[in-house]
Design an enzyme around this catalytic site. Structure first.
Site, PDB file in Angstrom:
ATOM      1  N   HIS A 128     -43.566 -29.127 -10.411  1.00 32.76           N
ATOM      2  CA  HIS A 128     -42.509 -30.187 -11.142  1.00 32.76           C
ATOM      3  C   HIS A 128     -42.937 -31.532 -10.785  1.00 32.76           C
ATOM      4  CE1 HIS A 128     -37.987 -30.585 -12.543  1.00 32.76           C
ATOM      5  NE2 HIS A 128     -38.990 -31.699 -13.129  1.00 32.76           N
TER       6      HIS A 128
ATOM      7  N   ARG B 172     -38.220 -28.477 -19.517  1.00 37.34           N
ATOM      8  CA  ARG B 172     -37.299 -27.634 -18.927  1.00 37.34           C
ATOM      9  C   ARG B 172     -37.558 -26.112 -18.748  1.00 37.34           C
ATOM     10  NH1 ARG B 172     -36.715 -31.464 -16.754  1.00 37.34           N
ATOM     11  NH2 ARG B 172     -35.144 -33.081 -16.915  1.00 37.34           N
TER      12      ARG B 172
END
Length: 312
Positions: free
Chosen positions: A275, A227
């Site tokens: 991502h 994250r």
């Protein structure tokens, strides 16, 4: 017949429609899959994405569970309108994608592949560039859940000296497992290559900051497919500039897409990937969704039920 609402971006529906219908049929579940807008009072289950059109769950009074398509739930777990059980996505495809991304970039750092790519100039530079064996390279994985644990055991199977850290004690074959604040300090102190696979919670925000980065061996490498909030960006950039950290490969960021003017893009010691480390695959995700619906309907314990207090 059950009614499911597919509440992701509509452009993803063509990929998910056959996968969901096939998985439900294999489980023997009779269900109609609807797209928004649909009568909220008729919906039994919501197949949910934080990017989708449903953000207010108040009217879904019949809904038995919200089944998230993402591993991360930080964008929904604090939603005050969400009173239904929430399940996060942990599936074989997502797990293997994370393992392959992490393994590839650990090997890239371990073998110093970037150095050789940058020196294709006809000069033979063998001296000082023969890598140690994996058993002599200390790799640390922060986070030993389903994804982090799979990464840690895979790296250990390749011979790396792997240490794993988690908030609560864990045991993994071939991995030295640490926990708690002192365990974190000890883990960082040996992290020649650091992999962060932690969730986004108040306890993990800015876990890698000026103080904790200073605990790492000089010249360490950081991989973050977890994250973006785990890292204090200013502290990492400063550590890269001083050489405390030799390189950072980052797949997740506080703001996504990463803004074009962000310093990470142009920094010579940073690799940005968009991502992609643990993308949900429709075929495997659909099987997890179907299995959870079967479990809810049978009164069994669902898979990957989110603990609201812990945030994941």
């Amino acid at each position: 017949m059950l009614k499911l609402l597919f509440a992701d971006r509509i452009e993803n529906w063509p990929a998910y429609e056959p996968a969901l219908k096939s998985a439900l049929a294999e489980m023997g579940i009779a269900a109609e899959i609807l797209l928004p807008p649909a009568d909220p009072g008729a919906i039994d289950y919501i197949v949910y994405s934080p990017r989708g059109p449903v953000q207010d769950f108040t009217a879904y009074t019949r809904t038995k569970a919200v089944l998230n398509l993402w591993a991360g739930v930080e964008r929904v777990v604090g939603n005050p309108t969400l009173t239904q059980p929430l399940c996060r996505m942990v599936d074989e495809g997502l797990e293997r994608g994370m393992v392959e991304w992490v393994t590839g970039h650990v090997l890239r750092a371990h073998l110093d592949i970037d150095f050789f790519l940058a020196h294709q100039d006809g000069v033979w530079r063998q001296a000082g560039h023969v890598p140690p064996l994996a058993r002599d390279r200390s790799v640390v994985v922060l986070g030993l859940g389903a994804l982090g644990g799979a990464c840690a055991t895979t790296l250990a199977s390749l011979g790396f000296a792997v240490t794993g850290w988690s908030r609560t004690p864990k045991t993994l074959a071939g991995v030295t497992c640490l926990s708690g604040p002192e365990g974190l300090r000890a883990a960082l102190g040996r992290a020649q290559i650091l992999v962060t696979v932690l969730p986004n919670t108040p306890e993990t925000t800015d876990l890698l900051n000026r103080e904790t980065l200073a605990l790492m061996p000089r010249g360490a490498v950081i991989l973050n497919p977890g994250r973006g909030t785990l890292i204090d960006d200013a502290a990492l950039l400063a550590a890269l500039d001083t050489g405390r950290i030799a390189h950072a490969t980052l797949d997740v960021f506080r703001v996504e897409p990463l803004p074009p003017d962000h310093p990470y893009w142009a920094h010579p010691k940073v690799t940005v990937t968009p991502h992609i480390a643990a993308e949900t695959r429709p075929a495997s995700a659909a099987r997890v969704i179907a299995e959870n619906i079967r479990r809810f309907e049978a009164g069994e314990t669902p898979l990957h039920l989110v603990d609201r207090a812990r945030g994941y």
